[in-house]
Design a protein around this motif. Structure first.
Motif, PDB file in Angstrom:
ATOM      1  N   LYS A 158       6.257  20.079  14.951  1.00 39.51           N
ATOM      2  CA  LYS A 158       6.914  19.648  16.184  1.00 39.51           C
ATOM      3  C   LYS A 158       6.185  18.497  16.876  1.00 39.51           C
ATOM      4  O   LYS A 158       6.683  17.948  17.860  1.00 39.51           O
ATOM      5  CB  LYS A 158       7.005  20.830  17.165  1.00 39.51           C
ATOM      6  CG  LYS A 158       7.889  21.964  16.691  1.00 39.51           C
ATOM      7  CD  LYS A 158       9.361  21.614  16.769  1.00 39.51           C
ATOM      8  CE  LYS A 158       9.840  21.573  18.197  1.00 39.51           C
ATOM      9  NZ  LYS A 158      11.295  21.293  18.302  1.00 39.51           N
ATOM     10  N   LEU A 159       5.000  18.131  16.388  1.00 41.51           N
ATOM     11  CA  LEU A 159       4.244  17.044  17.004  1.00 41.51           C
ATOM     12  C   LEU A 159       4.995  15.714  16.842  1.00 41.51           C
ATOM     13  O   LEU A 159       5.587  15.438  15.799  1.00 41.51           O
ATOM     14  CB  LEU A 159       2.857  16.933  16.367  1.00 41.51           C
ATOM     15  CG  LEU A 159       1.861  18.049  16.702  1.00 41.51           C
ATOM     16  CD1 LEU A 159       0.615  17.925  15.847  1.00 41.51           C
ATOM     17  CD2 LEU A 159       1.494  18.010  18.192  1.00 41.51           C
ATOM     18  N   ASN A 160       4.938  14.904  17.897  1.00 46.59           N
ATOM     19  CA  ASN A 160       5.569  13.578  17.859  1.00 46.59           C
ATOM     20  C   ASN A 160       4.586  12.578  17.254  1.00 46.59           C
ATOM     21  O   ASN A 160       3.650  12.141  17.926  1.00 46.59           O
ATOM     22  CB  ASN A 160       5.967  13.153  19.273  1.00 46.59           C
ATOM     23  CG  ASN A 160       6.926  14.137  19.926  1.00 46.59           C
ATOM     24  OD1 ASN A 160       7.927  14.514  19.325  1.00 46.59           O
ATOM     25  ND2 ASN A 160       6.613  14.557  21.146  1.00 46.59           N
ATOM     26  N   ARG A 161       4.792  12.256  15.994  1.00 48.57           N
ATOM     27  CA  ARG A 161       3.869  11.366  15.280  1.00 48.57           C
ATOM     28  C   ARG A 161       4.450   9.953  15.180  1.00 48.57           C
ATOM     29  O   ARG A 161       5.663   9.767  15.048  1.00 48.57           O
ATOM     30  CB  ARG A 161       3.566  11.905  13.879  1.00 48.57           C
ATOM     31  CG  ARG A 161       2.787  13.214  13.874  1.00 48.57           C
ATOM     32  CD  ARG A 161       2.405  13.615  12.453  1.00 48.57           C
ATOM     33  NE  ARG A 161       1.522  14.766  12.427  1.00 48.57           N
ATOM     34  CZ  ARG A 161       1.934  16.016  12.394  1.00 48.57           C
ATOM     35  NH1 ARG A 161       3.235  16.278  12.344  1.00 48.57           N
ATOM     36  NH2 ARG A 161       1.062  17.014  12.376  1.00 48.57           N
ATOM     37  N   GLU A 271     -10.329   7.045  15.036  1.00 48.96           N
ATOM     38  CA  GLU A 271      -9.744   7.854  13.950  1.00 48.96           C
ATOM     39  C   GLU A 271      -8.485   8.603  14.368  1.00 48.96           C
ATOM     40  O   GLU A 271      -7.645   8.922  13.519  1.00 48.96           O
ATOM     41  CB  GLU A 271     -10.772   8.871  13.435  1.00 48.96           C
ATOM     42  CG  GLU A 271     -11.849   8.298  12.516  1.00 48.96           C
ATOM     43  CD  GLU A 271     -13.026   7.752  13.286  1.00 48.96           C
ATOM     44  OE1 GLU A 271     -13.893   7.075  12.679  1.00 48.96           O
ATOM     45  OE2 GLU A 271     -13.102   7.987  14.511  1.00 48.96           O
ATOM     46  N   HIS A 272      -8.355   8.898  15.670  1.00 49.40           N
ATOM     47  CA  HIS A 272      -7.204   9.692  16.122  1.00 49.40           C
ATOM     48  C   HIS A 272      -6.702   9.169  17.463  1.00 49.40           C
ATOM     49  O   HIS A 272      -7.469   8.630  18.268  1.00 49.40           O
ATOM     50  CB  HIS A 272      -7.576  11.175  16.266  1.00 49.40           C
ATOM     51  CG  HIS A 272      -8.006  11.806  14.973  1.00 49.40           C
ATOM     52  ND1 HIS A 272      -7.121  12.226  14.011  1.00 49.40           N
ATOM     53  CD2 HIS A 272      -9.256  12.081  14.500  1.00 49.40           C
ATOM     54  CE1 HIS A 272      -7.792  12.739  12.991  1.00 49.40           C
ATOM     55  NE2 HIS A 272      -9.084  12.651  13.267  1.00 49.40           N
ATOM     56  N   SER A 376       2.035  12.835  21.999  1.00 43.47           N
ATOM     57  CA  SER A 376       2.311  11.869  20.936  1.00 43.47           C
ATOM     58  C   SER A 376       0.994  11.617  20.204  1.00 43.47           C
ATOM     59  O   SER A 376      -0.041  11.381  20.847  1.00 43.47           O
ATOM     60  CB  SER A 376       2.839  10.549  21.512  1.00 43.47           C
ATOM     61  OG  SER A 376       4.068  10.749  22.178  1.00 43.47           O
ATOM     62  N   VAL A 377       1.016  11.684  18.881  1.00 44.88           N
ATOM     63  CA  VAL A 377      -0.216  11.542  18.095  1.00 44.88           C
ATOM     64  C   VAL A 377       0.023  10.566  16.947  1.00 44.88           C
ATOM     65  O   VAL A 377       1.169  10.192  16.651  1.00 44.88           O
ATOM     66  CB  VAL A 377      -0.672  12.911  17.532  1.00 44.88           C
ATOM     67  CG1 VAL A 377      -1.011  13.873  18.656  1.00 44.88           C
ATOM     68  CG2 VAL A 377       0.395  13.509  16.619  1.00 44.88           C
ATOM     69  N   ASP A 378      -1.089  10.184  16.305  1.00 40.48           N
ATOM     70  CA  ASP A 378      -0.967   9.318  15.131  1.00 40.48           C
ATOM     71  C   ASP A 378      -0.542  10.148  13.930  1.00 40.48           C
ATOM     72  O   ASP A 378      -0.547  11.389  13.969  1.00 40.48           O
ATOM     73  CB  ASP A 378      -2.301   8.620  14.851  1.00 40.48           C
ATOM     74  CG  ASP A 378      -3.389   9.597  14.502  1.00 40.48           C
ATOM     75  OD1 ASP A 378      -3.659   9.810  13.307  1.00 40.48           O
ATOM     76  OD2 ASP A 378      -3.977  10.187  15.445  1.00 40.48           O
ATOM     77  N   GLU A 379      -0.206   9.492  12.856  1.00 42.72           N
ATOM     78  CA  GLU A 379       0.343  10.183  11.694  1.00 42.72           C
ATOM     79  C   GLU A 379      -0.671  11.084  10.988  1.00 42.72           C
ATOM     80  O   GLU A 379      -0.292  12.016  10.277  1.00 42.72           O
ATOM     81  CB  GLU A 379       0.903   9.158  10.703  1.00 42.72           C
ATOM     82  CG  GLU A 379       2.145   8.442  11.213  1.00 42.72           C
ATOM     83  CD  GLU A 379       2.701   7.462  10.196  1.00 42.72           C
ATOM     84  OE1 GLU A 379       1.922   7.047   9.293  1.00 42.72           O
ATOM     85  OE2 GLU A 379       3.886   7.112  10.299  1.00 42.72           O
ATOM     86  N   GLY A 380      -1.967  10.831  11.181  1.00 41.69           N
ATOM     87  CA  GLY A 380      -2.978  11.626  10.481  1.00 41.69           C
ATOM     88  C   GLY A 380      -3.514  12.794  11.281  1.00 41.69           C
ATOM     89  O   GLY A 380      -4.410  13.503  10.808  1.00 41.69           O
ATOM     90  N   THR A 381      -2.970  13.033  12.467  1.00 39.13           N
ATOM     91  CA  THR A 381      -3.472  14.112  13.319  1.00 39.13           C
ATOM     92  C   THR A 381      -2.628  15.364  13.145  1.00 39.13           C
ATOM     93  O   THR A 381      -1.395  15.303  13.116  1.00 39.13           O
ATOM     94  CB  THR A 381      -3.469  13.683  14.802  1.00 39.13           C
ATOM     95  OG1 THR A 381      -4.381  12.603  14.966  1.00 39.13           O
ATOM     96  CG2 THR A 381      -3.882  14.831  15.702  1.00 39.13           C
TER      97      THR A 381
END
Length: 448
Positions: A158-161, A271-272, A376-381
């Motif tokens: 469900k995280l918004n990446r 990194e994040h 909202s997070v990056d794709e690797g988190t």
């Protein structure tokens, strides 16, 4: 046919055998009988002899010939012999009994001796009920594991990446530990028109600006995390746009350009990324039941709609949003607001990771859903990394980047100029997982 002669017991007279012949006693039998009766064959020298004389058939009865009390008052002690019986006293029998102690009765096949069990209350425990209870508990554990594992993957999905962190030419090399870029934007996404008016956020405001920019360093050597505020008015070089205020990078190119600008300005590899807007903050605070904070003085700000009384109180989502936005009551304005934001962030994460929330399904489920829907997070988190950040933010070392001039006149207006020497020292130490000097840790002091 009975092999025992009629009247063989001692009350009866021995019957003659069928062939009519007598049953004479041998000399050995007579001597043994006399010896067993009193240790001698003399008449009147032993009580047993007299008893035998007065009882018919007693002379042929081995149980009469063997005395129960050999010797003078003996009780079958070691060394006592019983002629005609083949028994030598061992002293293991009970007093007055020449026979040795017998083994316990064998109550089960196989010859195992069993001792009767005794139970408290005299009732045998109900093993089937115990087995049923254990089976129920095992099934409950399995169900909980399935729910926890399934819930983790559901929330992670469900995280918004978004593709925020990209490689580019001249990007700083990775150092020790890991670095997070945390932003709070003025996005109204998730707020209704009524909420925009209620929370004094403005109506139909286009675009996004970042009022909160934080750099979180989590050391790889197990040391305490360090949370550094980067003032939104910091005067830095924005790739493709020249020098401008730091939050302008967010307006020009969103979090992707902001991340590149911060990496170039600090020399740290990011990194994040994690970002949250106005609506997200309101939802997260409300999902955990509010956050308790204490104030030494009342706080009021018409611009943000803040009205807080003196003392400790529970801030709802709307009050929390007004608190982290207010700055007009402080002499240092933005710089004091950044300290207040760090204090609030610590209080929020402490509440979110408290046992009362984490181990209460009626609290952790809405809190988790509210958090992942607001971030909202990056794709690797992933979710496990966000959990580690939440615990790191419970008690980090906090500071603001060293400032050389808080009111630097520029073409973009008054800006904040970093102290180049002290700022370079700070970022170099973070990159090497070196503890920061105390003079670079200004801490977070709540004003209000």
């Amino acid at each position: 046919m009975n092999e025992w002669p009629t009247g063989w017991f001692r009350e009866g007279k021995p019957a003659a055998p069928n062939d009519g012949s007598a049953m004479p006693r041998t000399a050995g039998e007579s001597a043994a009988a006399g010896s067993a009766a009193g240790g001698t064959t003399a008449a009147g020298s032993a009580p047993a002899a007299g008893a035998a004389a007065g009882m018919p058939g007693a002379g042929n009865d081995p149980t009469v010939r063997m005395s129960a009390r050999p010797g003078a008052g003996g009780t079958g002690y070691p060394g006592t012999s019983y002629p005609g019986t083949g028994y030598q006293g061992t002293g293991t029998g009970a007093p007055g009994n020449p026979w040795p102690s017998q083994p316990p009765v064998r109550s089960a096949p196989g010859g195992r001796n069993r001792t009767p069990r005794t139970y408290s209350g005299g009732r045998r425990p109900r093993r089937p009920r115990l087995r049923l209870m254990l089976a129920f508990l095992a099934g409950l554990v399995v169900i909980l594991l399935i729910l926890v594992i399934g819930g983790y993957f559901y929330l992670d999905g469900k995280l918004n990446r978004s593709n925020v962190l990209v490689s580019y030419s001249g990007q700083p090399a990775a150092g020790a530990g890991s670095n997070w870029l945390i932003t709070g934007s003025d996005s109204r996404q998730g707020l209704t028109r009524k909420q925009e008016r209620k929370y004094h956020t403005g109506i139909d405001v286009a675009g996004q600006r970042s009022d909160t920019i934080l750099l979180l360093h989590i050391p790889g050597n197990g040391g305490p995390a360090v949370l550094v505020s980067l003032p939104r008015d910091s005067y830095v070089k924005i790739p493709g746009y020249g020098y401008n205020k730091l939050n302008a990078a967010y307006s020009f190119g969103g979090p992707k350009l902001l991340a590149q600008t911060v990496q170039n300005a600090t020399g740290l590899r990011i990194e994040h990324y994690m970002g949250i807007g106005f609506g997200g903050l309101v939802n997260v605070v409300n999902s955990v039941g509010g956050v308790t904070m204490c104030f030494q003085h009342p706080l009021r700000d018409a611009a943000s709609g803040l009205h807080l009384r003196k003392g400790c109180q529970n801030l709802s989502g709307g009050k929390a949003l007004a608190f982290v936005r207010t700055r007009h009551n402080f002499a240092s304005q933005d710089l004091q607001r950044e300290q207040n934001q760090r204090v609030f962030l610590k209080a929020l994460l402490s509440k979110l990771t408290s046992p009362g929330v984490m181990f209460n399904p009626f609290s952790v489920v809405p809190a988790s859903l509210g958090a992942v829907g607001a971030l909202s997070v990056d794709e690797g988190t992933h979710l496990n990394q966000l959990i580690s950040v939440a615990f790191a933010l419970r008690s980090p070392e906090t500071t603001t980047v060293p400032i050389g001039n808080a009111n630097l006149p520029t073409a973009a207006g008054d800006a904040v100029q970093w102290d180049p020497t002290q700022a370079s020292r700070m970022f170099r130490d973070l990159n090497n997982d070196t503890p920061l000097p105390k003079r670079l840790l200004t801490g977070s002091h709540l004003q209000g």
